[in-house]
Design an enzyme around this catalytic site. Sequence first.
Site, PDB file in Angstrom:
ATOM      1  CE  LYS A  35      -0.179  -0.326   5.035  1.00 25.81           C
ATOM      2  NZ  LYS A  35      -0.844  -1.006   6.133  1.00 25.81           N
ATOM      3  CE1 TYR A 260      14.661  30.783   4.824  1.00 25.62           C
ATOM      4  CE2 TYR A 260      14.944  28.430   4.421  1.00 25.62           C
ATOM      5  CZ  TYR A 260      14.639  29.702   3.963  1.00 25.62           C
ATOM      6  OH  TYR A 260      14.325  29.889   2.662  1.00 25.62           O
TER       7      TYR A 260
END
Length: 383
Positions: A35, A260
């Site tokens: 899946k 950042y």
Amino acid sequence: MTRAARAVINLSALQHNLQRAKAAAPRSQQFAVIKANAYGHGMVPVAQALTNADGFGVASIEEALELKAAGITQPLLLLEGFFHANELESIRQYGFQVVVHNEAQLAALESISDSASAGQTPITVWIKVDTGMHRLGFEPAVVEDVYQRLLACNVVRKPLRLMTHLASADDLHNKSTQSQIELFNTVLPDENLERSIANSAGILGWMASYRDFARPGILLYGVSPFLNETGADRGLLPVMTLQSELISIKKCLQGDAVGYGADWVCPEDMLVGVVGIGYGDGYPRHAKTGTPVLVDGKRVSLLGRVSMDMISVDLREHPGAKIGSKVVLWGDGLPAEEIAEFASTIAYDLFCGVTLRVPREYISENTVAGESERTERAGAENG
Ligand SMILES: *Cc1c(COP(=O)(O)O)cnc(C)c1O
């Protein structure tokens, strides 16, 4: 290809891992769980490589149809069954197997049984029993009734199948697994039914969970289902290697902040490498400073915040690194389990998170024989 970020998928390792499941539970049929795009590895190429799987487990009819269209011939099981009765026509037409876990599904099968014409191929149904996970499945007390209703459905193949799912089998000391198995054993004990309990953790750690069918998922991809160990501890081989390259090397000075938020400040003059991978590729944004990264096979550390397309690494331990040096984020030589720990998640989540822009490149590498046969598919598949 321009950007170097890619997920190299070793199909020989995948096949080896299925053999480990077969060796552990040789009397069980192995329904390989593929899946979610085979946990991010690419569903169709994974299914095509698993010629030894006895069947496949998927999450939706769309996934099953894609496998059919690709020519997969093994049985395909919808692990959550159908979501709406209008899927039943395709389920019959294509011969998909379904889990039945709720009243709506049961009622839908009953209503098409009334109008079913004789001679049509019946649907293989797996009744799901909730033995303690409290997610999907019927309470043990009502299973006898569910079973009788399904026996009465002419669209349902006999014998029926009975399954359950383990909630805490990843912890080998957790007593609830034994309780779940014992409770499952009390359900329809005298009936002629085919049964299934084991996921990867069941297969590798709980012999009491072996039944007619096993449902290996994460182990196929080379990851240990157990806490505090890696696939190598269980003889599994990593399948996905997420890799990229160094795209810049900066000479930073003591006190320079990197990335950042200026989260990381250089304690001394040092080399900082920039790698072409980021959360836009599925590298976990929450990976902490100190998360290991391999540059030319040497361990270095992630520094500061993960950006969308880039991460920074500490090159103090590897002054010889160059622009273009090969970088491994997880996989060969760097267990995904370890990275998951640094990112406060699990390897399942890392694999499923690798985004569509990262090309999957399929190789077949027979490391056992010492010869490496690399078969790269033209235009490596995405997704
Ligand atoms: C996903 C899934 C599995 C596979 O679980 P792993 O822990 O990856 O082995 C097995 N059974 C069901 C019902 C599943 O949903």
